[in-house]
Design an enzyme around this catalytic site. Structure first.
Site, short mmCIF file in Angstrom:
data_model
loop_
_atom_site.label_atom_id
_atom_site.label_comp_id
_atom_site.label_asym_id
_atom_site.label_seq_id
_atom_site.Cartn_x
_atom_site.Cartn_y
_atom_site.Cartn_z
N LEU A 118 -13.42 16.35 80.52
CA LEU A 118 -13.84 15.76 79.59
C LEU A 118 -12.80 15.77 78.29
CD1 LEU A 118 -17.63 16.98 79.18
CD2 LEU A 118 -16.83 14.79 79.85
N ASP A 119 -12.86 14.74 77.71
CA ASP A 119 -11.83 14.57 76.52
C ASP A 119 -11.94 15.84 75.66
OD1 ASP A 119 -10.93 12.43 77.67
OD2 ASP A 119 -12.03 10.92 76.21
N VAL A 120 -10.74 16.11 74.95
CA VAL A 120 -10.88 17.53 74.20
C VAL A 120 -12.09 17.23 73.04
CG1 VAL A 120 -9.07 16.63 72.72
CG2 VAL A 120 -9.21 19.09 72.77
#
Length: 240
Positions: free
Chosen positions: A101-103
């Protein structure tokens, strides 16, 4: 497995502390005191006790995390804290996130040490469904829904697989949606909307296969998966 490694993995202290427990005679294997920290044991067959506390060894562990923004889906990083650092009741060093998952993306993330399950969930050939809730800057239309079904082109030349877009609400120029995708390309959901001239301002994963994010988990909280949830993750019949 070496007895000192097993005890360290089971949370009885550092290797040095565990060696001291063994040396002082606190550790028994099948009723016999063990004083050699290099002794090998079979954690699945041998009865191992520390000060008469029986050791229950788990070969594989499975966690559900409600990932907060600001953490990277990795085991180590030089810039951001990692999701693995949030799991503070696990003592081994083999835990990893399943996928990414993106930051700045929140929501459902599975952490495990089971490489086979991770491969099953991430392999493009498996078409594992993932559902996201998002807030979109702009008005999402039924025409957009049809474009998602046909397959959005991102990165100039890659056509995404058919995706199911559901419009939840539209208010003051902002749309709330859910989208189900079967891939895991880098920034995929954001790029799909960008291709339509719209911006994702908030993104949260809420489901992976038939595993739903536990809504009682606050951001940064986690728990072990139940046997039923694990069975649903491993069930091949729900794949596309």
């Amino acid at each position: 497995m070496r007895i000192d490694k097993l005890l360290a993995h089971s949370g009885f202290g550092t290797r040095k502390e565990v060696k001291e427990l063994i040396r002082k005679g606190y550790v028994t294997v099948n009723g016999e005191i063990i004083k050699k920290d290099k002794a090998h044991v079979d954690p699945m067959r041998d009865e191992i006790r520390v000060d008469d506390e029986k050791i229950i060894y788990e070969e594989y562990v499975y966690y559900m995390l409600n990932k907060p923004s600001g953490y990277v889906s990795a085991t180590e990083d030089n810039v951001y804290p990692t999701v693995v650092e949030l799991i503070d009741d696990y003592y081994r060093d083999d835990l990893f996130p399943v996928g990414r998952l993106d930051v700045d993306t929140e929501g459902l993330l599975i952490l495990t040490n089971d490489g086979v399950l991770a491969h099953q969930l991430l392999s493009p050939k498996r078409h594992c469904p993932k559902v996201y809730y998002a807030k979109i800057k702009g008005i999402v239309t039924e025409d957009d829904v049809q474009k998602f079904l046909k397959g959005i082109v991102i990165n100039d030349d890659y056509q995404c697989q058919s995706a199911h877009l559901t419009i939840l609400s539209i208010n003051h120029g902002e749309s709330e949606i859910e989208v189900e995708i079967y891939e895991g390309k880098f920034h995929q959901v954001k790029k799909m909307f960008l291709a339509l001239g719209k911006e994702v301002t908030y993104l949260k994963r809420i489901r992976m296969k038939e595993l739903y994010l536990d809504t009682s988990l606050q951001l940064g909280e986690y728990r072990r998966l139940t046997d039923e949830e694990l069975d649903r993750l491993k069930d091949e019949s729900v794949l596309q």
